[in-house]
Design an enzyme around this catalytic site. Sequence first.
Site, PDB file in Angstrom:
ATOM      1  N   SER A 274       4.995   8.571  11.195  1.00 41.03           N
ATOM      2  CA  SER A 274       3.866   9.526  11.252  1.00 41.03           C
ATOM      3  C   SER A 274       2.668   8.841  11.890  1.00 41.03           C
ATOM      4  O   SER A 274       2.268   7.761  11.438  1.00 41.03           O
ATOM      5  CB  SER A 274       3.463   9.960   9.839  1.00 41.03           C
TER       6      SER A 274
ATOM      7  N   GLU B 212      -2.685   7.104  10.596  1.00 43.98           N
ATOM      8  CA  GLU B 212      -2.034   6.182   9.648  1.00 43.98           C
ATOM      9  C   GLU B 212      -1.759   4.854  10.373  1.00 43.98           C
ATOM     10  O   GLU B 212      -1.872   3.784   9.798  1.00 43.98           O
ATOM     11  CB  GLU B 212      -0.710   6.795   9.174  1.00 43.98           C
TER      12      GLU B 212
ATOM     13  N   ARG C 271      -1.263   6.473   0.984  1.00 47.48           N
ATOM     14  CA  ARG C 271      -1.357   5.665   2.209  1.00 47.48           C
ATOM     15  C   ARG C 271      -2.600   4.757   2.221  1.00 47.48           C
ATOM     16  O   ARG C 271      -3.250   4.571   3.246  1.00 47.48           O
ATOM     17  CB  ARG C 271      -1.384   6.564   3.457  1.00 47.48           C
TER      18      ARG C 271
HETATM   19  P1  FAD Z   1       3.329  -4.006  10.626  1.00 51.86           P
HETATM   20  O1  FAD Z   1       3.294  -2.845  11.526  1.00 51.86           O
HETATM   21  O2  FAD Z   1       3.846  -5.296  11.151  1.00 51.86           O
HETATM   22  O3  FAD Z   1       1.873  -4.245  10.046  1.00 51.86           O
HETATM   23  C1  FAD Z   1       1.082  -3.179   9.592  1.00 51.86           C
HETATM   24  C2  FAD Z   1      -0.313  -3.710   9.247  1.00 51.86           C
HETATM   25  O4  FAD Z   1      -0.231  -4.606   8.135  1.00 51.86           O
HETATM   26  C3  FAD Z   1      -0.888  -4.551  10.400  1.00 51.86           C
HETATM   27  O5  FAD Z   1      -2.260  -4.296  10.451  1.00 51.86           O
HETATM   28  C4  FAD Z   1      -0.609  -6.000   9.983  1.00 51.86           C
HETATM   29  O6  FAD Z   1      -1.598  -6.883  10.489  1.00 51.86           O
HETATM   30  C5  FAD Z   1      -0.641  -5.936   8.470  1.00 51.86           C
HETATM   31  N1  FAD Z   1       0.323  -6.841   7.817  1.00 51.86           N
HETATM   32  C6  FAD Z   1       1.672  -6.826   7.938  1.00 51.86           C
HETATM   33  N2  FAD Z   1       2.232  -7.724   7.120  1.00 51.86           N
HETATM   34  C7  FAD Z   1       1.225  -8.346   6.480  1.00 51.86           C
HETATM   35  C8  FAD Z   1       1.174  -9.392   5.479  1.00 51.86           C
HETATM   36  N3  FAD Z   1       2.268  -9.979   5.001  1.00 51.86           N
HETATM   37  N4  FAD Z   1      -0.051  -9.769   5.030  1.00 51.86           N
HETATM   38  C9  FAD Z   1      -1.172  -9.196   5.505  1.00 51.86           C
HETATM   39  N5  FAD Z   1      -1.191  -8.212   6.448  1.00 51.86           N
HETATM   40  C10 FAD Z   1      -0.005  -7.797   6.925  1.00 51.86           C
HETATM   41  N6  FAD Z   1       5.816   4.541   6.264  1.00 51.86           N
HETATM   42  C11 FAD Z   1       5.856   5.156   5.057  1.00 51.86           C
HETATM   43  O7  FAD Z   1       4.999   4.886   4.197  1.00 51.86           O
HETATM   44  N7  FAD Z   1       6.824   6.072   4.763  1.00 51.86           N
HETATM   45  C12 FAD Z   1       7.790   6.415   5.635  1.00 51.86           C
HETATM   46  O8  FAD Z   1       8.638   7.240   5.329  1.00 51.86           O
HETATM   47  C13 FAD Z   1       7.788   5.766   6.910  1.00 51.86           C
HETATM   48  N8  FAD Z   1       8.723   6.081   7.835  1.00 51.86           N
HETATM   49  C14 FAD Z   1       8.703   5.467   9.053  1.00 51.86           C
HETATM   50  C15 FAD Z   1       9.691   5.800   9.983  1.00 51.86           C
HETATM   51  C16 FAD Z   1       9.708   5.195  11.233  1.00 51.86           C
HETATM   52  C17 FAD Z   1      10.788   5.569  12.224  1.00 51.86           C
HETATM   53  C18 FAD Z   1       8.724   4.233  11.559  1.00 51.86           C
HETATM   54  C19 FAD Z   1       8.761   3.533  12.891  1.00 51.86           C
HETATM   55  C20 FAD Z   1       7.722   3.910  10.652  1.00 51.86           C
HETATM   56  C21 FAD Z   1       7.701   4.525   9.395  1.00 51.86           C
HETATM   57  N9  FAD Z   1       6.716   4.231   8.426  1.00 51.86           N
HETATM   58  C22 FAD Z   1       6.758   4.826   7.190  1.00 51.86           C
HETATM   59  C23 FAD Z   1       5.629   3.289   8.758  1.00 51.86           C
HETATM   60  C24 FAD Z   1       6.019   1.800   8.526  1.00 51.86           C
HETATM   61  O9  FAD Z   1       7.400   1.658   8.422  1.00 51.86           O
HETATM   62  C25 FAD Z   1       5.355   1.237   7.273  1.00 51.86           C
HETATM   63  O10 FAD Z   1       3.963   1.326   7.353  1.00 51.86           O
HETATM   64  C26 FAD Z   1       5.737  -0.239   7.037  1.00 51.86           C
HETATM   65  O11 FAD Z   1       5.337  -0.653   5.758  1.00 51.86           O
HETATM   66  C27 FAD Z   1       5.148  -1.159   8.097  1.00 51.86           C
HETATM   67  O12 FAD Z   1       5.756  -2.436   7.948  1.00 51.86           O
HETATM   68  P2  FAD Z   1       5.673  -3.516   9.089  1.00 51.86           P
HETATM   69  O13 FAD Z   1       6.214  -4.787   8.517  1.00 51.86           O
HETATM   70  O14 FAD Z   1       6.314  -3.043  10.317  1.00 51.86           O
HETATM   71  O15 FAD Z   1       4.100  -3.628   9.275  1.00 51.86           O
HETATM   72  N1  EPU Z   2       6.070  20.478   9.200  1.00 49.56           N
HETATM   73  C1  EPU Z   2       6.033  21.417  10.210  1.00 49.56           C
HETATM   74  N2  EPU Z   2       6.280  20.993  11.492  1.00 49.56           N
HETATM   75  C2  EPU Z   2       6.554  19.706  11.777  1.00 49.56           C
HETATM   76  C3  EPU Z   2       6.602  18.745  10.737  1.00 49.56           C
HETATM   77  C4  EPU Z   2       6.345  19.164   9.452  1.00 49.56           C
HETATM   78  O1  EPU Z   2       5.773  22.577   9.975  1.00 49.56           O
HETATM   79  O2  EPU Z   2       6.777  19.425  12.960  1.00 49.56           O
HETATM   80  C5  EPU Z   2       5.803  20.933   7.819  1.00 49.56           C
HETATM   81  C6  EPU Z   2       7.033  21.529   7.162  1.00 49.56           C
HETATM   82  O3  EPU Z   2       6.615  22.647   6.414  1.00 49.56           O
HETATM   83  C7  EPU Z   2       7.476  20.484   6.158  1.00 49.56           C
HETATM   84  C8  EPU Z   2       6.163  19.775   5.816  1.00 49.56           C
HETATM   85  O4  EPU Z   2       5.370  19.866   7.011  1.00 49.56           O
HETATM   86  O5  EPU Z   2       8.050  21.042   5.046  1.00 49.56           O
HETATM   87  C9  EPU Z   2       6.336  18.311   5.467  1.00 49.56           C
HETATM   88  O6  EPU Z   2       7.092  17.686   6.501  1.00 49.56           O
HETATM   89  P1  EPU Z   2       8.026  16.434   6.187  1.00 49.56           P
HETATM   90  O7  EPU Z   2       8.752  16.689   4.921  1.00 49.56           O
HETATM   91  O8  EPU Z   2       8.789  16.078   7.387  1.00 49.56           O
HETATM   92  O9  EPU Z   2       7.002  15.286   5.820  1.00 49.56           O
HETATM   93  P2  EPU Z   2       5.628  14.862   6.463  1.00 49.56           P
HETATM   94  O10 EPU Z   2       4.540  15.290   5.543  1.00 49.56           O
HETATM   95  O11 EPU Z   2       5.532  15.269   7.872  1.00 49.56           O
HETATM   96  C10 EPU Z   2       5.582  12.629   5.116  1.00 49.56           C
HETATM   97  C11 EPU Z   2       5.288  11.194   5.394  1.00 49.56           C
HETATM   98  C12 EPU Z   2       6.513  10.509   5.962  1.00 49.56           C
HETATM   99  C13 EPU Z   2       7.638  10.601   4.930  1.00 49.56           C
HETATM  100  C14 EPU Z   2       7.926  12.086   4.667  1.00 49.56           C
HETATM  101  C15 EPU Z   2       8.956  12.289   3.585  1.00 49.56           C
HETATM  102  C16 EPU Z   2       2.927  11.026   5.838  1.00 49.56           C
HETATM  103  C17 EPU Z   2       1.852  10.843   6.839  1.00 49.56           C
HETATM  104  N3  EPU Z   2       4.162  11.074   6.300  1.00 49.56           N
HETATM  105  O12 EPU Z   2       5.795  13.268   6.367  1.00 49.56           O
HETATM  106  O13 EPU Z   2       6.212   9.138   6.155  1.00 49.56           O
HETATM  107  O14 EPU Z   2       8.810   9.963   5.398  1.00 49.56           O
HETATM  108  O15 EPU Z   2       6.706  12.734   4.240  1.00 49.56           O
HETATM  109  O16 EPU Z   2       8.418  12.060   2.343  1.00 49.56           O
HETATM  110  O17 EPU Z   2       2.644  11.125   4.651  1.00 49.56           O
HETATM  111  C18 EPU Z   2       5.278   7.643   7.747  1.00 49.56           C
HETATM  112  O18 EPU Z   2       4.368   7.455   6.924  1.00 49.56           O
HETATM  113  O19 EPU Z   2       5.327   7.024   8.841  1.00 49.56           O
HETATM  114  C19 EPU Z   2       6.334   8.604   7.430  1.00 49.56           C
HETATM  115  C20 EPU Z   2       7.319   8.896   8.263  1.00 49.56           C
END
Ligand code: FAD
Ligand code: EPU
Length: 344
Positions: A230, A327, A161
């Site tokens: 997250s 994050e 991240r």
């Molecule tokens: P924004 O929120 O629009 O921007 C994020 C930051 O980057 C801001 O500070 C912005 O100023 C800057 N920025 C954006 N675009 C540019 C650019 N082109 N140039 C310079 N700066 C820029 N993240 C994960 O890593 N793994 C996951 O599994 C994951 N699951 C998600 C699930 C949900 C339901 C949600 C809502 C979010 C999740 N995220 C996850 C977080 C998010 O999707 C990612 O961080 C994604 O890359 C953000 O993209 P965005 O275009 O919305 O960025």
């Molecule tokens: N867990 C709990 N309780 C909860 C949630 C999680 O006990 O309410 C424990 C469970 O043991 C589970 C472990 O945490 O096995 C990991 O949980 P999960 O697999 O849901 O993943 P996470 O670590 O909570 C991360 C990323 C997610 C990504 C998933 C899948 C971060 C901060 N988050 O979540 O990314 O989708 O793994 O790989 O690293 C995001 O960045 O926005 C995001 C959604």
Amino acid sequence: MERRFQLKSLNTFSVNAFSKSIVTAHHEHTLLKFWRKAYSKGKPVLILGGGSNILFLENYSGTILLNRIKGIFITENKTEWQLHVGAGEKWDELVVHTIKKNIPGLENLACIPGYVGAAPIQNIGAYGVELSQICEYVDAIDLCSGKKIRFTCSECDFKYRDSIFRNCLEKYAIVSVGLRLRKRWKPILDYHELAHLDKFRITPRQVFNFIYIIRHKKLPDPVLVGNAGSFFKNPIIDIKTARCLFQIYPNMPYYYQKDGRIKLSAGWLIEHCQLKGYVFGEAAIYPKQALVLINRKKIATGTEIAALALYIYNKVADKFNIYLQPEVRLIGNYGEINPKKLFM
Ligand code: FAD
Ligand code: EPU
């Protein structure tokens, strides 16, 4: 009265904030032009993709610059496909596009909201894969000089991240990303909920479908419930501290890192503070995933959500002596707010 522009539909938390203006750039030269115009008036500029990793704490006093530079260009050689993708393409649509074209490699990163340009900033990752594993380069405009710079994958200094872009947001605008996908495909099924799948028979499309189902079961859909995925990063701690914790909490999940440190699950820590489902005004902790904060009816303010985050931070610190790091990026009146100001 001065005009102001609604940002509710431009952030997945659905916080009701306003900015002074919103402009959309479809080309690199217009992006730079817009940025320079706003900057010359002494106004802050926030480049946005889908707003899925930000939390507006206040109204924004400057210009929101939406990066919508499109284009997916695919070339190939004997061993790999090379993709050059505009920052304004939606990430999840890119994943679907490659799967439909029988180009595997992005399936574990299915359904992540947001745009391609933001993907390198926090090195998006899910289900055992991070962008760093497939990223060849990132093209960014240095906003001071106006010059385009190509950062190789190693120059991006990707970590969990994190990347060089994360801490210099006002310096660069990412305009395109280069990906390299190997033709010799091997499924990545390390994530515990994928481990039962047959690695010799599974197809990329099936991996995509499994991840689609897992994600929709665990994570709230921002169309229905405001959230930014997250809220905190999973904490990475040294082995000595981890061993002390494991003596007290033998069931605590953990993951070894390449550098010998240990990654803990922030969701588990929050759940073990008895906070899962906890409601704080109009904000709450998602009952199915404690790491996700939600804006239940889309009427919570940014400060209400931040207050809940601070409450969680303090509870986890008191119980485990672990200090969670957000994050999600916190955005104030003039731009990004250093999380240390809030979480101390
Ligand atoms: P924004 O929120 O629009 O921007 C994020 C930051 O980057 C801001 O500070 C912005 O100023 C800057 N920025 C954006 N675009 C540019 C650019 N082109 N140039 C310079 N700066 C820029 N993240 C994960 O890593 N793994 C996951 O599994 C994951 N699951 C998600 C699930 C949900 C339901 C949600 C809502 C979010 C999740 N995220 C996850 C977080 C998010 O999707 C990612 O961080 C994604 O890359 C953000 O993209 P965005 O275009 O919305 O960025
Ligand atoms: N867990 C709990 N309780 C909860 C949630 C999680 O006990 O309410 C424990 C469970 O043991 C589970 C472990 O945490 O096995 C990991 O949980 P999960 O697999 O849901 O993943 P996470 O670590 O909570 C991360 C990323 C997610 C990504 C998933 C899948 C971060 C901060 N988050 O979540 O990314 O989708 O793994 O790989 O690293 C995001 O960045 O926005 C995001 C959604």
